[in-house]
Design an enzyme around this catalytic site. Structure first.
Site, mmCIF file in Angstrom:
data_model
loop_
_atom_site.group_PDB
_atom_site.id
_atom_site.type_symbol
_atom_site.label_atom_id
_atom_site.label_comp_id
_atom_site.label_asym_id
_atom_site.label_seq_id
_atom_site.Cartn_x
_atom_site.Cartn_y
_atom_site.Cartn_z
ATOM 1 N N LYS A 161 0.844 -1.189 0.000
ATOM 2 C CA LYS A 161 0.000 0.000 0.000
ATOM 3 C C LYS A 161 0.883 1.244 0.000
ATOM 4 O O LYS A 161 1.742 1.421 0.873
ATOM 5 C CB LYS A 161 -0.910 0.013 1.229
ATOM 6 C CG LYS A 161 -1.953 -1.105 1.231
ATOM 7 C CD LYS A 161 -2.988 -0.911 0.131
ATOM 8 C CE LYS A 161 -4.131 -1.910 0.251
ATOM 9 N NZ LYS A 161 -5.161 -1.727 -0.799
ATOM 10 N N ASP A 196 -0.302 -0.688 -4.651
ATOM 11 C CA ASP A 196 -1.684 -0.226 -4.682
ATOM 12 C C ASP A 196 -1.743 1.157 -4.046
ATOM 13 O O ASP A 196 -1.570 1.306 -2.836
ATOM 14 C CB ASP A 196 -2.594 -1.197 -3.924
ATOM 15 C CG ASP A 196 -4.073 -0.822 -4.043
ATOM 16 O OD1 ASP A 196 -4.383 0.169 -4.736
ATOM 17 O OD2 ASP A 196 -4.904 -1.528 -3.453
ATOM 18 N N GLU A 224 -1.655 -0.549 -8.968
ATOM 19 C CA GLU A 224 -3.115 -0.563 -8.922
ATOM 20 C C GLU A 224 -3.680 0.828 -8.604
ATOM 21 O O GLU A 224 -3.222 1.496 -7.683
ATOM 22 C CB GLU A 224 -3.568 -1.560 -7.858
ATOM 23 C CG GLU A 224 -5.078 -1.756 -7.765
ATOM 24 C CD GLU A 224 -5.439 -2.907 -6.850
ATOM 25 O OE1 GLU A 224 -6.642 -3.168 -6.697
ATOM 26 O OE2 GLU A 224 -4.526 -3.553 -6.290
ATOM 27 N N LYS A 273 -14.240 -7.234 -8.509
ATOM 28 C CA LYS A 273 -14.679 -7.524 -7.145
ATOM 29 C C LYS A 273 -16.198 -7.664 -7.120
ATOM 30 O O LYS A 273 -16.914 -6.876 -7.752
ATOM 31 C CB LYS A 273 -14.248 -6.416 -6.183
ATOM 32 C CG LYS A 273 -12.743 -6.286 -6.037
ATOM 33 C CD LYS A 273 -12.368 -5.153 -5.096
ATOM 34 C CE LYS A 273 -10.862 -5.041 -4.932
ATOM 35 N NZ LYS A 273 -10.467 -3.886 -4.087
#
Length: 366
Positions: A161, A196, A224, A273
């Site tokens: 992250k 991400d 991402e 998702k």
């Protein structure tokens, strides 16, 4: 056999470690579980509360299911999964989480009625699928230590992250590059790293960071959602200026979103998702559309229990993806109010060889 009952159950499951991204800090997974029963068997689905991503809440999903979707299904044929799914998708606008919970519960019930695991009902046979594991945003030394620990546990794909909205452009870029450099040094060259940003960069920041990582030879698999979800021009601008593949996540909820990303060549891959797309049916459409346009795919989940992640893993096992999927959410749970379902062994999610999702809901414990 007809659908006799649709019920909702609020659940909360604590994380063993705070989950921190550019968008939020969470210590629990909050979800609405939906159970659909034919009077003999019951199937389960899940609507996770993710204010910062989908805008969905437990209260909103509960109202949608109790007031609209549930009553709509009572008396309908439990085996008409496709017809019931279309009805659910048309019944309300948005409310993707509630739709996904009902859609998955319909599939789970149908699989249980046939006595087969959900993955087999979806046309697959594999009962395991590889996953990455996320390193939550943290101090550089903590990230490096966490990366080494995850590799020691058997994970071969680490999702890092990054991104910090509001930070100075150059300082933020340097900090993100330094994090990746420290993690790469900690785990060596044989582990895949993916980043991400959770919409946390401007397009200019994204290019600065990604080019810095490329120049440093840090070997990142993909990045991402580097920019805000509505900035498709910015996403395309980034994709056109870097060599690392770009993965669209929050930018794609449904088919119209994916069509626009494909049209603009804004990303190289898409993260599908269930809680964004509205369930297994819509998610399969997204996977097929992406494949038809030679676009890479992976399947992810929100921070959910073994119901939501089990459904996503079943879809990944049945349909396959071009990149390792992102199915580690249950790994983050310190405990769960549910029994059964998936388990982790190294970097693989193992699905139970039991009907449906193999999950039971002990109502007396809620």
């Amino acid at each position: 056999m007809t659908i006799k009952e649709v019920r909702t159950h609020r659940v909360s499951a604590p994380f063993h470690t705070p989950f921190v991204t550019a968008l939020r800090r969470a210590t629990t997974a909050e979800s609405l579980l939906v159970s659909i029963s034919d009077g003999s068997d019951a199937g389960f689905g899940e609507a996770p509360q993710v204010w910062q991503v989908t805008g969905g809440s437990v209260a909103a999903a509960e109202a949608c299911v109790q007031q609209i979707l549930g009553p709509l299904l009572i008396g309908r044929d439990a085996d008409d999964v496709a017809g019931n799914g279309r009805l659910v998708q048309r019944a309300v606008q948005r409310n993707e989480g509630a739709k996904a919970a009902v859609d998955v519960a319909l599939h789970d019930l149908a699989a249980r009625r046939l006595g087969v695991p959900l993955v087999r009902y979806l046309g697959g046979v594999a009962l395991s699928v590889p996953t990455d594991v996320t390193l939550a945003a943290d101090r550089p030394e903590a990230l490096a230590a966490a990366a080494r620990a995850r590799v020691d546990e058997g994970f071969r794909v680490l999702k890092v992250k990054v991104g910090k909205p509001g930070a100075g452009e150059r300082d933020a870029a340097a900090a993100d590059i330094a994090r990746v450099r420290d993690i790469r040094a900690a785990v060596g060259p044989d582990v895949l790293l993916r980043l991400d940003a959770n919409q946390g960069w401007t397009p200019r920041q994204a290019v600065r960071v990604i080019r810095g990582i490329e120049d440093a030879g840090l070997d990142v698999e993909l990045v991402e959602q580097p920019v805000p979800r509505h900035d498709l021009d910015g996403l395309a601008w980034v994709s056109d200026r870097v060599g690392v593949p770009i993965l669209a996540d929050e930018a794609v909820f449904g088919v119209r979103d994916l069509v626009e990303v494909i049209r603009r060549r804004a990303a190289d891959l898409v993260n599908v998702k269930l809680a964004k797309s509205g369930g297994l049916g819509p998610a399969r459409t997204l996977l097929e559309l992406a494949a038809a346009h030679d676009m890479g795919t992976l399947i992810g989940s929100m921070m959910e229990t073994q119901v939501g992640v089990g459904a996503a893993a079943s879809l990944a096992a049945a349909y396959g993806t071009s990149a390792v999927s992102d199915l580690d959410a249950v790994w983050w749970l310190a405990s769960s109010p549910l029994r059964g379902g998936l388990r982790y062994e190294g970097d693989h999610v193992h699905l139970p060889d039991r009907p449906g999702l193999g999950v039971t809901l002990p109502l007396e414990d809620l």
